[in-house]
Design an enzyme around this catalytic site. Structure first.
Site, mmCIF file in Angstrom:
data_model
loop_
_atom_site.group_PDB
_atom_site.id
_atom_site.type_symbol
_atom_site.label_atom_id
_atom_site.label_comp_id
_atom_site.label_asym_id
_atom_site.label_seq_id
_atom_site.Cartn_x
_atom_site.Cartn_y
_atom_site.Cartn_z
ATOM 1 N N PRO A 125 -28.096 25.232 31.533
ATOM 2 C CA PRO A 125 -28.579 26.395 32.317
ATOM 3 C C PRO A 125 -29.893 26.466 32.774
ATOM 4 O O PRO A 125 -30.696 26.026 32.063
ATOM 5 C CB PRO A 125 -28.369 27.711 31.142
ATOM 6 C CG PRO A 125 -28.439 26.920 29.859
ATOM 7 C CD PRO A 125 -27.938 25.741 29.981
ATOM 8 N N GLU A 126 -29.957 26.730 33.955
ATOM 9 C CA GLU A 126 -31.312 26.694 34.629
ATOM 10 C C GLU A 126 -31.521 28.400 35.175
ATOM 11 O O GLU A 126 -30.615 29.102 34.743
ATOM 12 C CB GLU A 126 -31.307 25.670 35.819
ATOM 13 C CG GLU A 126 -31.613 24.414 35.280
ATOM 14 C CD GLU A 126 -32.132 23.376 36.285
ATOM 15 O OE1 GLU A 126 -33.146 23.559 37.026
ATOM 16 O OE2 GLU A 126 -31.691 22.254 36.419
ATOM 17 N N LYS B 107 -36.830 30.762 32.168
ATOM 18 C CA LYS B 107 -35.644 30.626 31.477
ATOM 19 C C LYS B 107 -35.389 31.446 30.208
ATOM 20 O O LYS B 107 -34.403 31.102 29.332
ATOM 21 C CB LYS B 107 -35.435 29.353 31.192
ATOM 22 C CG LYS B 107 -34.968 28.421 32.400
ATOM 23 C CD LYS B 107 -35.052 26.967 32.400
ATOM 24 C CE LYS B 107 -35.398 26.318 33.531
ATOM 25 N NZ LYS B 107 -35.686 24.794 33.252
ATOM 26 N N ARG C 127 -35.600 10.711 30.782
ATOM 27 C CA ARG C 127 -34.389 11.248 31.626
ATOM 28 C C ARG C 127 -34.247 10.658 33.063
ATOM 29 O O ARG C 127 -34.684 9.442 33.125
ATOM 30 C CB ARG C 127 -34.605 12.811 31.838
ATOM 31 C CG ARG C 127 -35.682 13.385 32.355
ATOM 32 C CD ARG C 127 -35.708 15.029 32.439
ATOM 33 N NE ARG C 127 -35.735 15.344 30.965
ATOM 34 C CZ ARG C 127 -36.792 15.612 30.504
ATOM 35 N NH1 ARG C 127 -37.868 15.681 30.972
ATOM 36 N NH2 ARG C 127 -36.755 16.276 29.324
#
Length: 319
Positions: free
Chosen positions: A2-3, A61, A303
DNA sequence: CGTTGCGCCTGTTAGC
DNA sequence: TGCTAACAGGCGCAAC
């Protein structure tokens, strides 16, 4: 994952389905998600039991539910967190971590509804049920709010006096869709940073809500390489980048905010946006939609970053 | 204070 | 088939 757009969908669902309800019981099934609460699982549960939820708010967030005593239930979904509204007795989800039993007395809620009518929309399952129940004054309705999180990067805690803005997240900047986001201030601060612009975009103290996906997409649209140092970018370049970030997140929000009308509020991060609209993120080897050059993947802080080697020229080494 | 690198988590998948 | 390694990545923190 989720962003910001997904988190906003969750906030909106919580607003609709938990505001006005009272927490009657809290069950912590795994200690990790409440690790940020200094009082531990028992203290966490105790601080919430009996409280009434009065709003649903968000910064970046982070989500929080202001309570009737001025405290707040603060939460972050991390990588895999979900906040679900469930019918009591529904089977436990595999990764259920915290369960909140909620109750609402029918006439109390009807009062609130008449005070604050809200926008025109078709009645939800929940509202239909409430309408039926309202013929029996004094009827108590129950439902559950469940925190489900496979990987447990997310978490919940009680913020003392945090109804306005929890002190724990006072360092989180506003997001670029926030009307009070200060573009000038953002540009000034970025231009003092020597770090690469991608790391800057992910720095929640400068701008919140931007994650790996939207950072890559905004940079692709702006034709900027993520390693370009902040202090080597011009004001106009940064304003354009900001505009692209707004566009890309606004589009996702428009697509992700489809329907949270059902009792079951579920956000798993797959808003549908990702399948159709990504130009760079996750597109290794696929032709750049602008120039056809294969998108490349580069290691970035444990990442990945995706970019077009032609449209997004890497910076020269600082001399 | 700014900068940089890394640990936290678990399920899925690729590769040997 | 069964094992290991890589990967997903937001966030806070330690070290400089």
């Amino acid at each position: 994952m989720p962003e910001l757009p997904e988190v906003e969908v969750v906030r909106s669902g919580l607003e609709r389905h938990t505001v006005g309800w009272r927490i009657t019981e809290v069950e912590v099934l795994h200690p990790r998600p409440v690790r940020r609460d200094e009082r531990g699982p028992a203290g966490f549960a105790e601080a919430l039991t009996g409280r009434r939820i009065v709003a649903a708010r968000r910064r970046g967030k982070y989500l929080w539910l202001p309570l009737d005593n001025g405290d707040a239930l603060l939460g972050h979904l991390g990588m895999s967190g979900q906040l679900l509204i469930q019918t009591p007795g529904a089977p436990d989800e595999r990764h259920l971590r915290v369960r909140f039993a909620l109750s609402s007395v029918v006439e109390e809620r009807a009062q609130r509804a008449s005070r604050n009518p809200g926008p025109e929309r078709p009645p939800s399952v929940v509202e239909e049920r409430a309408k039926r129940a309202s013929r029996n004054p004094g009827t108590k309705e129950t439902r559950e709010l469940r925190f489900v999180d496979q990987r447990m990067f997310g978490g919940l805690s009680v913020s003392a006096g945090g109804a306005g803005l929890p002190s724990e997240i006072a360092h989180i900047a506003r997001d670029p869709l926030d009307p009070d986001f200060d573009d000038d201030e953002f540009v000034r601060r970025v231009r003092r940073r020597t770090s690469g612009i991608k790391r800057v975009l992910l720095d929640q103290t400068l701008i919140s809500g931007v994650g790996n996906i939207y950072a890559d997409e905004a940079l692709w649209r702006a034709r900027l390489h993520g390693e370009r140092p902040g202090d080597r970018l011009t004001g106009p370049q940064l304003r354009e980048l900001l505009g692209h970030a707004r566009e890309v997140m606004g589009d996702a929000l428009a697509q992700g905010g489809t329907s949270f009308d059902a009792l079951y509020v579920n956000v798993n991060g797959e808003s549908g946006y990702f399948d159709r609209s990504l130009n760079a993120y996750g597109q290794e080897g696929m032709p750049c939609p602008r120039c056809g050059t294969p998108i490349r993947r580069q290691a970035f802080m444990n990442r990945s970053s995706y970019s077009c080697p032609v449209c997004q020229r890497p910076p020269r080494v600082r001399g």
